[in-house]
Write a protein that holds these residues in place. Sequence first.
Motif, PDB file in Angstrom:
ATOM      1  N   THR A  94       0.841  -1.203   0.000  1.00 42.05           N
ATOM      2  CA  THR A  94       0.000   0.000   0.000  1.00 42.05           C
ATOM      3  C   THR A  94       0.871   1.247   0.000  1.00 42.05           C
ATOM      4  O   THR A  94       0.642   2.196  -0.769  1.00 42.05           O
ATOM      5  CB  THR A  94      -0.903   0.003   1.266  1.00 42.05           C
ATOM      6  N   ASN A 174      -5.588 -11.065  -5.757  1.00 43.71           N
ATOM      7  CA  ASN A 174      -5.703 -11.661  -4.423  1.00 43.71           C
ATOM      8  C   ASN A 174      -7.057 -12.328  -4.209  1.00 43.71           C
ATOM      9  O   ASN A 174      -7.304 -12.884  -3.148  1.00 43.71           O
ATOM     10  CB  ASN A 174      -5.468 -10.594  -3.331  1.00 43.71           C
ATOM     11  N   ASP A 199       1.539  -4.351  -9.123  1.00 44.39           N
ATOM     12  CA  ASP A 199       1.338  -4.681  -7.715  1.00 44.39           C
ATOM     13  C   ASP A 199       1.777  -6.142  -7.533  1.00 44.39           C
ATOM     14  O   ASP A 199       1.100  -7.066  -7.992  1.00 44.39           O
ATOM     15  CB  ASP A 199      -0.148  -4.480  -7.401  1.00 44.39           C
ATOM     16  N   GLN A 202       0.900 -10.271  -4.301  1.00 44.08           N
ATOM     17  CA  GLN A 202       0.581 -11.702  -4.297  1.00 44.08           C
ATOM     18  C   GLN A 202       1.508 -12.508  -5.203  1.00 44.08           C
ATOM     19  O   GLN A 202       1.509 -13.734  -5.130  1.00 44.08           O
ATOM     20  CB  GLN A 202      -0.876 -11.926  -4.734  1.00 44.08           C
ATOM     21  N   SER A 222       5.006  -6.635  -0.280  1.00 42.72           N
ATOM     22  CA  SER A 222       5.018  -6.555   1.186  1.00 42.72           C
ATOM     23  C   SER A 222       5.855  -7.670   1.790  1.00 42.72           C
ATOM     24  O   SER A 222       5.712  -8.829   1.389  1.00 42.72           O
ATOM     25  CB  SER A 222       3.584  -6.718   1.732  1.00 42.72           C
ATOM     26  N   HIS A 224       5.538  -8.954   4.787  1.00 45.67           N
ATOM     27  CA  HIS A 224       4.785  -9.886   5.650  1.00 45.67           C
ATOM     28  C   HIS A 224       4.076 -10.980   4.871  1.00 45.67           C
ATOM     29  O   HIS A 224       3.629 -11.961   5.455  1.00 45.67           O
ATOM     30  CB  HIS A 224       3.777  -9.115   6.516  1.00 45.67           C
ATOM     31  N   LYS A 225       3.954 -10.807   3.549  1.00 49.66           N
ATOM     32  CA  LYS A 225       3.307 -11.852   2.748  1.00 49.66           C
ATOM     33  C   LYS A 225       4.336 -12.820   2.177  1.00 49.66           C
ATOM     34  O   LYS A 225       4.002 -13.718   1.403  1.00 49.66           O
ATOM     35  CB  LYS A 225       2.515 -11.217   1.602  1.00 49.66           C
TER      36      LYS A 225
HETATM   37  N1  PMP Z   1      -2.283  -5.788  -3.383  1.00 58.10           N
HETATM   38  C1  PMP Z   1      -2.719  -7.024  -3.281  1.00 58.10           C
HETATM   39  C2  PMP Z   1      -3.000  -7.803  -4.538  1.00 58.10           C
HETATM   40  C3  PMP Z   1      -2.898  -7.608  -2.021  1.00 58.10           C
HETATM   41  O1  PMP Z   1      -3.347  -8.853  -1.924  1.00 58.10           O
HETATM   42  C4  PMP Z   1      -2.627  -6.842  -0.880  1.00 58.10           C
HETATM   43  C5  PMP Z   1      -2.841  -7.416   0.511  1.00 58.10           C
HETATM   44  N2  PMP Z   1      -4.050  -8.085   0.674  1.00 58.10           N
HETATM   45  C6  PMP Z   1      -2.163  -5.542  -1.042  1.00 58.10           C
HETATM   46  C7  PMP Z   1      -1.996  -5.055  -2.308  1.00 58.10           C
HETATM   47  C8  PMP Z   1      -1.860  -4.671   0.119  1.00 58.10           C
HETATM   48  O2  PMP Z   1      -0.835  -5.203   0.887  1.00 58.10           O
HETATM   49  P1  PMP Z   1      -0.475  -4.533   2.269  1.00 58.10           P
HETATM   50  O3  PMP Z   1      -1.702  -4.607   3.123  1.00 58.10           O
HETATM   51  O4  PMP Z   1       0.642  -5.369   2.790  1.00 58.10           O
HETATM   52  O5  PMP Z   1      -0.093  -3.134   1.975  1.00 58.10           O
END
Ligand code: PMP
Length: 422
Positions: A94, A174, A199, A202, A222, A224-225
């Motif tokens: 984000t 996602n 982005d 995922q 990110s 954390h993912k």
């Molecule tokens: N883009 C996608 C496709 C996501 O799945 C997510 C998290 N669900 C985000 C952006 C945002 O990630 P974050 O909350 O770590 O900023």
Amino acid sequence: MLNVEEIRKDFPILDKRVHGKKLVYFDNAATTHKPRQVIDAIVEFYTKYNANVHRGFHALSQEASELYEEAHEIIAKFINAFSWDEVVFCYNTTDAMNIVAYSWGLKNVEEGDEIILTVMDHHSTMLPWRRVAELKGAKVKYVDIDSEGLIDYAGLEEKVTERTKVIVFPVMSNVLGTINDVKRIVRIARKVDAIVVADGAQSVPHMPTNVRDLGIDFLGFSGHKMLGPTGIGVLWGRRDRLEEMMPFKVGGDTIKDVTLDSVVWHDLPWRFEAGTPNIAGAIGLAEAAKYLMKIGMENVRQHEVELVEYTFKRIESLRTEIQVYGTRSTRYRGGVIAFNIKGLNHHTVGKALDLFGIAVRTGMHCAHPLHYRLGLKGSVRASYYIYNTLEEIDYFVETLSKIISLREVLKKQPVEEVCTGT
Ligand code: PMP
């Protein structure tokens, strides 16, 4: 292939029991668990090296700075960036998307220009660009999906014009799990000199990423993912694009010099990393990237393909009761399966699964427009990672069967409309 049994030993949380049941964690698209190696790296940083970076000549600060810089190098290697200084650490996807929108978009998008988004965008990529459009008087156009849940590439070609400045899309959805054809989108964008913002939230954790080969301009993801800590993310940008951005978050560390009426911005990437960064987070993320590189990202992808194909095979017998969204072809699909059980609210299903120890996500998964496009109030989402097994999928499908057989009872349960916004 992955040695899942060995991998599982690295994740202490997987021993946890939930409601007296063994935890089956299928909420990896929301966040993943952390292996010991990552947890240890963070503890080690605070135990042995803790100091602020780039601010002191004392030994600890030098050590912390070296580790922090090395983390940029490791991430550059992970995504095959040309150079470590194209890697900007930020909070999460984000944040990365906001940085590009406000630093590149506000400087380069003008009144009457066009920004192309997709209906499968996550709010975190969609909303910053909508804000840029509002602020600059630009027009937003949305690319639709086809009946399989793939991007409507022909529609994209039609939408692109000489006024198109930016195309933004998720490399992998996602919700639908769709893996988009990045190079095809880049080719379409290049015809009109539009930039491509991908982005990778995922995709980067689940498949090999080679930014040199993809030809995109920006990528966000990110930590954390991808087994790393929360509060650390990455914005990768092509050097020339990063150089043409105006930093929108400014302050300490972003500058070389400041007088009362002038600023000289710092070199890349520091000019975009305002204030004291998440040093321990960056070190933890680098450890996560090392862990994944050791396993091999191609193996990660193959493992998830196997899990998804197995799920499709196992739920075949329930096909009249369960509606799955998106393509069945694992060529275009990652380890995300969103579905609904006919006649049951998604939250009810999620709550029931939880009672059996199975963690899934329910709601609209920060993709309201996509759910509205599909005519849905929400969905249940199972999402896999390296530590998930075929046995867990067996248990999951058996539990879904039980839930279906209890449908009439469950229908009477009050539905808690929780978390629909996320
Ligand atoms: N883009 C996608 C496709 C996501 O799945 C997510 C998290 N669900 C985000 C952006 C945002 O990630 P974050 O909350 O770590 O900023």
